[in-house]
Design a protein around this motif. Sequence first.
Motif, PDB file in Angstrom:
ATOM      1  N   CYS A  54       0.827  -1.220   0.000  1.00 23.22           N
ATOM      2  CA  CYS A  54       0.000   0.000   0.000  1.00 23.22           C
ATOM      3  C   CYS A  54       0.854   1.259   0.000  1.00 23.22           C
ATOM      4  N   ASP A  56       2.692   2.188   2.679  1.00 23.07           N
ATOM      5  CA  ASP A  56       2.980   2.576   4.067  1.00 23.07           C
ATOM      6  C   ASP A  56       4.300   1.932   4.515  1.00 23.07           C
ATOM      7  N   CYS A  79      -1.425   4.646   7.799  1.00 23.45           N
ATOM      8  CA  CYS A  79      -2.822   4.904   8.134  1.00 23.45           C
ATOM      9  C   CYS A  79      -3.068   4.683   9.641  1.00 23.45           C
ATOM     10  N   ALA A  82      -2.512   1.129  10.702  1.00 25.00           N
ATOM     11  CA  ALA A  82      -1.093   0.760  10.728  1.00 25.00           C
ATOM     12  C   ALA A  82      -0.466   1.259  12.022  1.00 25.00           C
ATOM     13  N   LYS A 120      -9.467  -2.571   6.892  1.00 23.93           N
ATOM     14  CA  LYS A 120      -8.182  -2.148   7.455  1.00 23.93           C
ATOM     15  C   LYS A 120      -7.481  -3.271   8.225  1.00 23.93           C
ATOM     16  N   HIS A 122      -5.981  -5.796   7.157  1.00 22.13           N
ATOM     17  CA  HIS A 122      -4.716  -6.198   6.521  1.00 22.13           C
ATOM     18  C   HIS A 122      -3.538  -5.363   7.022  1.00 22.13           C
ATOM     19  N   CYS A 123      -3.828  -4.200   7.615  1.00 21.72           N
ATOM     20  CA  CYS A 123      -2.756  -3.303   8.062  1.00 21.72           C
ATOM     21  C   CYS A 123      -1.934  -3.940   9.193  1.00 21.72           C
ATOM     22  N   LEU A 126       1.353  -5.631   7.995  1.00 22.94           N
ATOM     23  CA  LEU A 126       2.592  -4.872   7.764  1.00 22.94           C
ATOM     24  C   LEU A 126       3.458  -4.856   9.033  1.00 22.94           C
TER      25      LEU A 126
HETATM   26 FE1  FES Z   1      -1.159   0.581   4.428  1.00 23.73          FE
HETATM   27 FE2  FES Z   1      -2.956   0.475   6.349  1.00 23.73          FE
HETATM   28  S1  FES Z   1      -3.246   1.086   4.309  1.00 23.73           S
HETATM   29  S2  FES Z   1      -0.953  -0.330   6.358  1.00 23.73           S
END
Ligand code: FES
Length: 147
Positions: A54, A56, A79, A82, A120, A122-123, A126
């Motif tokens: 994404c 980030d 976001c 995240a 959200k 899936h954040c 990361l």
């Molecule tokens: Fe990238 Fe949430 S949109 S980690």
Amino acid sequence: MSQCKNISIQDPESLREMLSLSGYADKAIDYFINKTNMGTLPDADQVTELTGPCGDTMRIYLKLEDGRINDAKIQVLGCPAAIASAMATIDYIKGMTLEEALKVQDRDIFRMLEALPDQKQHCIRLTIKTLQKAIDEYGSKDNQEGE
Ligand code: FES
């Protein structure tokens, strides 16, 4: 006239309301607003950065002692989900061995956050991937030193 309330992200209460209406639990909102684990560790043993699909980016700092995570911080360009995930993950892993931290799953962090908007979730991934990359990099450094 529009029925929409005026929401300002500069006003913490307004921001809270906006996040809550989007599906963030109070716990996740607290993590996002307080940002308690955001920052750097100048004497970190491992610093690792990862950018997700994404765009980030997270950079994690681990301070280790006898194979345990003594302290950790993280910087996040991302976001609210995240940021909340990163803050919760740092709380979760402090005191763990590297082996334990490697086994942390998305659902462990989700439990700490209590709720995120569906799109959200899936954040959390990361943060977990940044942590796993840091442990892998630390492990390979350790092996090289032992050669
Ligand atoms: Fe990238 Fe949430 S949109 S980690």
